[in-house]
Design a protein around this motif. Structure first.
Motif, PDB file in Angstrom:
ATOM      1  N   VAL A  58       0.811  -1.226   0.000  1.00  0.00           N
ATOM      2  CA  VAL A  58       0.000   0.000   0.000  1.00  0.00           C
ATOM      3  C   VAL A  58       0.840   1.269   0.000  1.00  0.00           C
ATOM      4  CG1 VAL A  58      -2.024  -1.101   1.041  1.00  0.00           C
ATOM      5  CG2 VAL A  58      -0.305  -0.091   2.540  1.00  0.00           C
ATOM      6  N   GLY A  59       1.867   1.299  -0.838  1.00  0.00           N
ATOM      7  CA  GLY A  59       2.695   2.487  -0.963  1.00  0.00           C
ATOM      8  C   GLY A  59       3.655   2.711   0.184  1.00  0.00           C
ATOM      9  N   ARG A  60       3.835   1.719   1.055  1.00  0.00           N
ATOM     10  CA  ARG A  60       4.737   1.829   2.205  1.00  0.00           C
ATOM     11  C   ARG A  60       5.870   0.831   2.047  1.00  0.00           C
ATOM     12  NH1 ARG A  60       2.002   3.868   6.635  1.00  0.00           N
ATOM     13  NH2 ARG A  60       4.085   4.040   7.578  1.00  0.00           N
ATOM     14  N   ARG A  61       7.024   1.173   2.651  1.00  0.00           N
ATOM     15  CA  ARG A  61       8.199   0.301   2.541  1.00  0.00           C
ATOM     16  C   ARG A  61       8.968   0.293   3.854  1.00  0.00           C
ATOM     17  NH1 ARG A  61      12.026   2.747  -0.308  1.00  0.00           N
ATOM     18  NH2 ARG A  61      13.133   0.856  -0.920  1.00  0.00           N
ATOM     19  N   LEU A  62       9.487  -0.849   4.199  1.00  0.00           N
ATOM     20  CA  LEU A  62      10.507  -1.001   5.231  1.00  0.00           C
ATOM     21  C   LEU A  62      11.651  -1.796   4.635  1.00  0.00           C
ATOM     22  CD1 LEU A  62       8.502  -1.930   8.482  1.00  0.00           C
ATOM     23  CD2 LEU A  62       9.523   0.283   7.923  1.00  0.00           C
ATOM     24  N   LEU A  63      12.852  -1.586   5.158  1.00  0.00           N
ATOM     25  CA  LEU A  63      14.011  -2.375   4.762  1.00  0.00           C
ATOM     26  C   LEU A  63      14.532  -3.124   5.983  1.00  0.00           C
ATOM     27  CD1 LEU A  63      15.750   0.355   2.611  1.00  0.00           C
ATOM     28  CD2 LEU A  63      14.932  -1.844   1.726  1.00  0.00           C
ATOM     29  N   VAL A  64      14.936  -4.356   5.783  1.00  0.00           N
ATOM     30  CA  VAL A  64      15.474  -5.183   6.861  1.00  0.00           C
ATOM     31  C   VAL A  64      16.831  -5.713   6.422  1.00  0.00           C
ATOM     32  CG1 VAL A  64      15.104  -7.203   8.327  1.00  0.00           C
ATOM     33  CG2 VAL A  64      13.151  -5.838   7.566  1.00  0.00           C
ATOM     34  N   ALA A  65      17.828  -5.546   7.279  1.00  0.00           N
ATOM     35  CA  ALA A  65      19.191  -6.004   6.981  1.00  0.00           C
ATOM     36  C   ALA A  65      19.634  -6.968   8.075  1.00  0.00           C
ATOM     37  CB  ALA A  65      20.146  -4.820   6.900  1.00  0.00           C
TER      38      ALA A  65
ATOM     39  N   ARG B  82      16.198   6.026   7.881  1.00  0.00           N
ATOM     40  CA  ARG B  82      16.707   6.014   9.259  1.00  0.00           C
ATOM     41  C   ARG B  82      16.530   4.622   9.849  1.00  0.00           C
ATOM     42  NH1 ARG B  82      12.628   7.243  13.459  1.00  0.00           N
ATOM     43  NH2 ARG B  82      10.564   7.348  12.486  1.00  0.00           N
ATOM     44  N   VAL B  83      17.338   4.323  10.859  1.00  0.00           N
ATOM     45  CA  VAL B  83      17.270   3.041  11.540  1.00  0.00           C
ATOM     46  C   VAL B  83      16.152   3.106  12.576  1.00  0.00           C
ATOM     47  CG1 VAL B  83      18.486   1.395  13.013  1.00  0.00           C
ATOM     48  CG2 VAL B  83      19.720   2.570  11.168  1.00  0.00           C
ATOM     49  N   LEU B  84      15.204   2.197  12.458  1.00  0.00           N
ATOM     50  CA  LEU B  84      14.092   2.130  13.400  1.00  0.00           C
ATOM     51  C   LEU B  84      14.387   1.183  14.557  1.00  0.00           C
ATOM     52  CD1 LEU B  84      11.098   1.913  10.882  1.00  0.00           C
ATOM     53  CD2 LEU B  84      11.928   3.946  12.097  1.00  0.00           C
ATOM     54  N   ASN B  85      15.020   0.071  14.258  1.00  0.00           N
ATOM     55  CA  ASN B  85      15.301  -0.956  15.263  1.00  0.00           C
ATOM     56  C   ASN B  85      16.648  -1.589  14.954  1.00  0.00           C
ATOM     57  OD1 ASN B  85      12.226  -1.237  14.294  1.00  0.00           O
ATOM     58  ND2 ASN B  85      12.293  -1.319  16.532  1.00  0.00           N
ATOM     59  N   GLY B  86      17.347  -2.017  15.992  1.00  0.00           N
ATOM     60  CA  GLY B  86      18.624  -2.681  15.809  1.00  0.00           C
ATOM     61  C   GLY B  86      19.792  -1.736  16.011  1.00  0.00           C
ATOM     62  N   ASP B  87      20.961  -2.331  16.142  1.00  0.00           N
ATOM     63  CA  ASP B  87      22.198  -1.589  16.354  1.00  0.00           C
ATOM     64  C   ASP B  87      22.914  -1.474  15.013  1.00  0.00           C
ATOM     65  OD1 ASP B  87      24.523  -0.434  17.241  1.00  0.00           O
ATOM     66  OD2 ASP B  87      25.312  -2.252  18.180  1.00  0.00           O
ATOM     67  N   ALA B  88      22.843  -0.309  14.379  1.00  0.00           N
ATOM     68  CA  ALA B  88      23.418  -0.154  13.043  1.00  0.00           C
ATOM     69  C   ALA B  88      23.677   1.319  12.764  1.00  0.00           C
ATOM     70  CB  ALA B  88      22.479  -0.727  11.986  1.00  0.00           C
ATOM     71  N   LYS B  89      24.538   1.567  11.787  1.00  0.00           N
ATOM     72  CA  LYS B  89      24.842   2.934  11.352  1.00  0.00           C
ATOM     73  C   LYS B  89      24.457   3.075   9.883  1.00  0.00           C
ATOM     74  CE  LYS B  89      28.622   6.264  10.830  1.00  0.00           C
ATOM     75  NZ  LYS B  89      30.076   6.503  11.013  1.00  0.00           N
ATOM     76  N   LEU B  90      23.677   4.099   9.572  1.00  0.00           N
ATOM     77  CA  LEU B  90      23.221   4.339   8.210  1.00  0.00           C
ATOM     78  C   LEU B  90      24.051   5.448   7.569  1.00  0.00           C
ATOM     79  CD1 LEU B  90      21.042   3.870   5.991  1.00  0.00           C
ATOM     80  CD2 LEU B  90      19.671   5.641   7.137  1.00  0.00           C
ATOM     81  N   THR B  91      24.502   5.230   6.340  1.00  0.00           N
ATOM     82  CA  THR B  91      25.206   6.261   5.583  1.00  0.00           C
ATOM     83  C   THR B  91      24.444   6.545   4.292  1.00  0.00           C
ATOM     84  OG1 THR B  91      26.606   4.671   4.382  1.00  0.00           O
ATOM     85  CG2 THR B  91      27.417   5.471   6.505  1.00  0.00           C
ATOM     86  N   GLY B  92      24.519   7.781   3.828  1.00  0.00           N
ATOM     87  CA  GLY B  92      23.827   8.143   2.595  1.00  0.00           C
ATOM     88  C   GLY B  92      22.330   8.069   2.727  1.00  0.00           C
TER      89      GLY B  92
ATOM     90  N   VAL C  76      16.182  -2.777  11.218  1.00  0.00           N
ATOM     91  CA  VAL C  76      14.979  -2.463  10.452  1.00  0.00           C
ATOM     92  C   VAL C  76      15.039  -0.961  10.162  1.00  0.00           C
ATOM     93  CG1 VAL C  76      12.456  -2.442  10.385  1.00  0.00           C
ATOM     94  CG2 VAL C  76      13.663  -4.258  11.631  1.00  0.00           C
ATOM     95  N   LEU C  77      14.828  -0.599   8.890  1.00  0.00           N
ATOM     96  CA  LEU C  77      14.961   0.779   8.483  1.00  0.00           C
ATOM     97  C   LEU C  77      13.701   1.316   7.829  1.00  0.00           C
ATOM     98  CD1 LEU C  77      17.820  -0.902   7.444  1.00  0.00           C
ATOM     99  CD2 LEU C  77      18.600   1.455   7.600  1.00  0.00           C
ATOM    100  N   GLU C  78      13.431   2.567   8.061  1.00  0.00           N
ATOM    101  CA  GLU C  78      12.388   3.266   7.342  1.00  0.00           C
ATOM    102  C   GLU C  78      12.865   3.568   5.945  1.00  0.00           C
ATOM    103  OE1 GLU C  78       9.740   7.373   7.700  1.00  0.00           O
ATOM    104  OE2 GLU C  78      11.420   7.008   9.070  1.00  0.00           O
ATOM    105  N   ALA C  79      11.967   3.444   4.960  1.00  0.00           N
ATOM    106  CA  ALA C  79      12.357   3.709   3.574  1.00  0.00           C
ATOM    107  C   ALA C  79      11.310   4.570   2.888  1.00  0.00           C
ATOM    108  CB  ALA C  79      12.533   2.407   2.821  1.00  0.00           C
TER     109      ALA C  79
END
Length: 437
Positions: free
Chosen positions: A383-390, A407-417, A434-437
């Motif tokens: 429905v036009g929404r996205r999450l990314l999971v790494a 941005r990082v929503l959950n988990g211990d991680a560093k986002l670049t770009g 888990v990241l917002e996209a």
């Protein structure tokens, strides 16, 4: 898809009542359904919206050898105890799903006892299927997977259809919100197609999920008219991929999962009352969050088996009482739990909260963004929404592409770009995000 609208928001906390309340194998003195009532606030704080109960009907031992589908197991209580549990759950906004064992009955069931006493003259003689005679020539009857204590019903007999429909509607009238159909895979799909329209004629919002272990899930749903089935393929792929460092297996299973979602929304889980506890199945405890993140970010109706949120351990064995280790008694109240399980409970709260804030995940499809043996990134979209999971199960930090990750929503991680097509996430060893996209 036939499921009721409310199921989109459902997250189940599964309870095996006889074990939970200490009524089996040690026995019980009635009234023990109240033990579950004392845990309802705990389930709500976890983030659950419903309670998926194991068997509560009169049985000879473990609940799956039912002897009276219209009576609460005396070890757990009576109708008043059931009514009190339903009322307490509904007062808190919790749905309640019951476990219906309709493939077979215990030998003490009145219908089978009549056959043993009267033979072919019994009014219920056609309820059961004759098997090969015993060594002394005594009559035998078909059983469930060779268990003599579990006598298989004859699902071609109209009276059995009437009986099962009557049982299901009886307990829905008493307040249940739906059914899990035990061993549904062992019953002809056409039987369910005969029963369920009769049930839904009175209870169109009842949710029905069948236990199906393998086979063509979509075909079974279509022919049986159940709303959903248990997603054992994905369950196996999750722990196997994490243990073996083989995310290719998981990616394949998620492609299959996407195809199922075209027909129905599977009931998803990473643990239940019939399998080894997740904390015992996962060989590296650092990967428990990975399994939970997967459960709560892919399409499906998720359930958490009581105790898994506290890191309970237990190995299922193929022997008598081989399930007891995964069906232990719980303390009288949550404050009796050991302190070391609460960090995992809080992680469940966090990720279930994510799921509840994004109800579109119920029918989300996944697509692979990055795939290697020990690293996996995927997109969950709907429905036009996205999450990314790494995810990474590697021994060293890993950098994975997460295009347009914001941005990082959950988990211990560093986002670049962040927000760009070249966005990447840096995970620590055995890390996840888990990241917002």
């Amino acid at each position: 898809m036939s499921e009721p609208d409310w199921v989109e928001h459902a997250v189940w906390w599964q309870v095996y009542p006889l074990g939970f309340a200490g009524a089996y194998p040690s026995g019980g003195d009635g009234g023990k359904l109240g033990r579950i009532t004392d845990w309802l606030d705990y389930a709500i704080e976890l983030g659950a919206s419903g309670i998926l109960l194991g068997p509560v009907f009169a049985s000879e031992t473990h609940g799956y050898d039912t002897i009276d589908h219209f009576r609460i197991d005396p070890r757990l209580g009576d109708d008043a105890d059931f009514d009190a549990l339903i009322a307490a759950a509904h007062d808190r906004g919790l749905r309640v799903l019951l476990d219906g064992v309709f493939n077979h009955v215990g030998r003490g069931h009145a219908a089978f006892q009549a056959v043993l006493a009267q033979g072919s003259d019994a009014p219920t003689a056609r309820w059961f299927r004759p098997g090969r005679p015993g060594g002394g020539g005594e009559p035998r009857y078909e059983t469930f997977e060779g268990h003599d204590a579990l006598v298989a019903l004859n699902h071609l007999e109209p009276a059995v259809t009437d009986y099962v429909a009557d049982v299901m509607t009886h307990w829905l009238r008493r307040g249940a919100d739906g059914w899990r159909l035990d061993a549904a895979y062992a019953v002809p799909a056409e039987f369910w197609a005969g029963v369920l329209p009769r049930v839904r004629a009175e209870f169109p919002d009842a949710y029905v999920v069948g236990e199906v272990i393998h086979g063509d899930y979509g075909d079974f749903v279509t022919r049986s008219t159940v709303d959903s089935v248990t997603q054992y393929e994905l369950w196996k792929a999750v722990w196997s991929a994490l243990n073996e460092g083989n995310f290719f297996e998981l990616a394949w299973a998620l492609d299959r999962h996407n195809a199922f979602l075209d027909t129905f929304v599977p009931q998803t889980f990473v643990g239940n009352h019939d399998v080894t506890r997740l904390a015992s199945r996962i060989t590296d405890e650092r990967h428990l969050p990975h399994a939970l993140a997967l459960l709560l970010t892919v399409g499906g109706t998720p359930s958490v088996y009581s105790g898994d949120e506290q890191g309970f351990t237990g190995v299922k064995e193929d022997r008598e009482h081989g399930d007891d280790a995964v069906r232990p008694p719980f303390p009288a109240r949550p404050d009796g739990l050991a302190p070391y399980g609460w960090p995992l409970y809080h992680l469940h709260q966090e990720l279930i909260g994510l799921r509840r804030r994004h109800p579109w995940l119920h029918q989300a499809r996944t697509s692979t963004v990055h795939l290697a043996n020990e690293q996996f990134a995927y997109e969950a979209a709907g429905v036009g929404r996205r999450l990314l999971v790494a995810l990474s199960v590697g021994a060293a930090p890993a950098e994975l592409p997460v295009p347009y990750g914001k941005r990082v929503l959950n988990g211990d991680a560093k986002l670049t770009g962040a927000g760009t097509p070249d966005a990447t996430v840096i995970l620590p060893a055995a890390g996840w995000a888990v990241l917002e996209a």
